[in-house]
Scaffold this motif. Structure first.
Motif, short mmCIF file in Angstrom:
data_model
loop_
_atom_site.label_atom_id
_atom_site.label_comp_id
_atom_site.label_asym_id
_atom_site.label_seq_id
_atom_site.Cartn_x
_atom_site.Cartn_y
_atom_site.Cartn_z
N LEU A 138 0.31 1.79 12.99
CA LEU A 138 -0.96 2.22 13.54
C LEU A 138 -1.14 1.66 14.95
O LEU A 138 -1.55 2.38 15.86
CB LEU A 138 -2.11 1.76 12.63
N ALA A 175 -6.54 -2.57 8.94
CA ALA A 175 -6.55 -1.34 9.73
C ALA A 175 -7.76 -1.33 10.66
O ALA A 175 -7.66 -0.92 11.82
CB ALA A 175 -6.58 -0.13 8.81
N VAL A 186 1.17 9.57 10.83
CA VAL A 186 0.40 9.78 12.06
C VAL A 186 0.99 10.98 12.77
O VAL A 186 2.20 11.03 13.01
CB VAL A 186 0.47 8.54 12.99
N LEU A 214 1.40 5.62 5.49
CA LEU A 214 0.63 6.20 6.59
C LEU A 214 1.48 7.21 7.35
O LEU A 214 2.65 6.95 7.66
CB LEU A 214 0.18 5.09 7.55
N LEU A 248 -4.47 11.03 10.88
CA LEU A 248 -4.00 9.92 10.05
C LEU A 248 -4.12 10.33 8.59
O LEU A 248 -5.17 10.81 8.15
CB LEU A 248 -4.85 8.67 10.30
N MET A 253 -3.89 3.47 5.22
CA MET A 253 -3.94 2.68 6.45
C MET A 253 -4.31 1.26 6.03
O MET A 253 -5.46 0.96 5.74
CB MET A 253 -5.01 3.29 7.38
N CYS A 299 -8.16 2.74 3.37
CA CYS A 299 -8.23 1.96 4.61
C CYS A 299 -8.69 0.56 4.23
O CYS A 299 -9.60 0.40 3.41
CB CYS A 299 -9.23 2.62 5.56
#
Length: 123
Positions: free
Chosen positions: A35, A64, A9, A7, A23, A27, A60
């Motif tokens: 996160l 998440a 960010v 991931l 993002l 995730m 995802c």
């Protein structure tokens, strides 16, 4: 086995007190702490809106989603919008009904416009 895409960010420039987090990657359970920290830091600024740009998100999972619900619970006065999910992520959202709780927008601009925050922050 396919290689993992950790991931990533990033804070994305946005108008006024709107905060946008981009993002990208995956995730999942392994990235939930990252996160959680990113969401908490963005919400700590008390934005008028938090938009999560999911256009770069490849995967995802439910852990998440738990973090999204945690963030919403921890700061209920700040709308969180999920923007531009890819088809595979959108499918998870459709299956879990997350659109019943979060606004899902086609783009970051649409998310900001949906909340009436279209100003440029200038002047």
């Amino acid at each position: 086995m396919e290689p993992r895409h950790p991931l990533r960010v990033t804070a994305v420039p946005a108008p006024g007190s709107v905060r946008v987090l981009g993002l990208a990657g995956e995730m999942d359970y392994d990235s939930r702490d990252q996160l959680r920290r990113a969401l908490a830091a963005a919400l700590e600024e008390d934005p008028s809106l938090l938009v999560l740009d999911l256009s770069g998100l490849d995967f995802c999972d439910s852990s998440a989603l738990d973090e999204l619900f945690r963030a919403r619970h921890d700061k209920p006065g700040v709308p969180i919008v999920l923007a531009a999910p890819r088809p595979q992520v959108r499918r998870l959202f459709d299956l879990t009904g997350i659109g019943q709780v979060f606004v899902i927008a086609e783009s970051v601009a649409a998310a900001i416009e949906h909340h009436g925050l279209t100003g440029t922050g200038q002047g």
